[in-house]
Design a protein around this motif. Structure first.
Motif, short mmCIF file in Angstrom:
data_model
loop_
_atom_site.label_atom_id
_atom_site.label_comp_id
_atom_site.label_asym_id
_atom_site.label_seq_id
_atom_site.Cartn_x
_atom_site.Cartn_y
_atom_site.Cartn_z
N SER A 261 0.85 -1.19 0.00
CA SER A 261 0.00 0.00 0.00
C SER A 261 0.89 1.24 0.00
CB SER A 261 -0.90 0.01 1.23
OG SER A 261 -0.12 0.12 2.40
N LYS A 262 0.25 2.39 -0.06
CA LYS A 262 1.00 3.65 0.02
C LYS A 262 1.32 3.92 1.48
CE LYS A 262 -1.29 5.66 -3.96
NZ LYS A 262 -2.26 6.68 -4.41
N GLY A 263 2.58 4.16 1.77
CA GLY A 263 2.98 4.52 3.12
C GLY A 263 2.97 6.02 3.31
N ALA A 264 3.13 6.75 2.21
CA ALA A 264 3.13 8.21 2.25
C ALA A 264 2.64 8.72 0.90
CB ALA A 264 4.53 8.75 2.53
N GLU A 265 1.99 9.88 0.94
CA GLU A 265 1.50 10.50 -0.28
C GLU A 265 1.27 11.97 0.01
OE1 GLU A 265 -1.87 9.52 -3.58
OE2 GLU A 265 -2.40 9.15 -1.50
N MET A 266 1.86 12.85 -0.80
CA MET A 266 1.68 14.28 -0.58
C MET A 266 1.83 15.05 -1.88
SD MET A 266 5.33 14.49 1.24
CE MET A 266 5.16 12.73 1.48
N VAL A 267 1.04 16.10 -2.03
CA VAL A 267 1.16 16.99 -3.18
C VAL A 267 2.34 17.91 -2.90
CG1 VAL A 267 0.06 18.83 -4.50
CG2 VAL A 267 -1.30 16.87 -3.72
N VAL A 268 3.32 17.92 -3.81
CA VAL A 268 4.51 18.74 -3.61
C VAL A 268 4.52 19.97 -4.51
CG1 VAL A 268 5.95 16.91 -2.65
CG2 VAL A 268 5.90 17.25 -5.11
N TYR A 269 3.72 19.96 -5.56
CA TYR A 269 3.53 21.13 -6.42
C TYR A 269 2.04 21.22 -6.74
CZ TYR A 269 8.57 21.02 -7.36
OH TYR A 269 9.93 21.01 -7.26
N ARG A 270 1.49 22.41 -6.56
CA ARG A 270 0.09 22.64 -6.93
C ARG A 270 0.06 23.33 -8.28
NH1 ARG A 270 -4.56 22.82 -3.74
NH2 ARG A 270 -4.23 21.87 -1.72
N GLY A 271 -0.73 22.76 -9.19
CA GLY A 271 -0.89 23.36 -10.50
C GLY A 271 -1.87 24.52 -10.46
#
Length: 118
Positions: A105-115
């Protein structure tokens, strides 16, 4: 019990949308993003980069940027891939993921650049 804050978020206002826990915190600077990548590497998770248009960000399906970086432990290489994705798709949101191959599974997930919405 204290008052809970209501975060104004709607489908019609793409700038108001929240994506994950980090979206409710102040925007991460380069140092904080680096620390998150270091954490992903320290856990032995496989990093990957995905992107999508702001209007499609609530979809479960984002575009994969290349293949996941299986076994990559160089933080600079991982950050460079996220930046390359952002440069190639400047209007898209770009997120960094850490796949936990043991839990599958995903252990981490984050938006690092917003369009920016077009």
């Amino acid at each position: 019990m204290s008052e809970m804050q209501d975060y104004k978020s709607s489908l019609s206002d793409v700038n108001s949308r929240k994506f994950e826990t980090f979206s409710y915190l102040p925007e991460m600077d380069a140092d904080r993003i680096r620390k998150q990548v270091e954490y992903i590497v320290s856990k032995g998770w496989n990093p990957a980069v995905e992107h999508t248009e702001p209007e499609n960000a609530t979809s479960n399906f984002w575009y994969m940027w290349k293949l996941p970086m299986f076994g990559e432990t160089d933080v600079d290489v991982i950050l460079a891939e996220a930046e390359a994705c952002h440069k190639a798709h400047p209007n898209n949101h770009v997120k960094l993921i850490g796949f936990d191959n043991f839990a599958q599974s995903k252990g981490a997930e984050m938006v690092v650049y917003r369009g920016k919405p077009v």
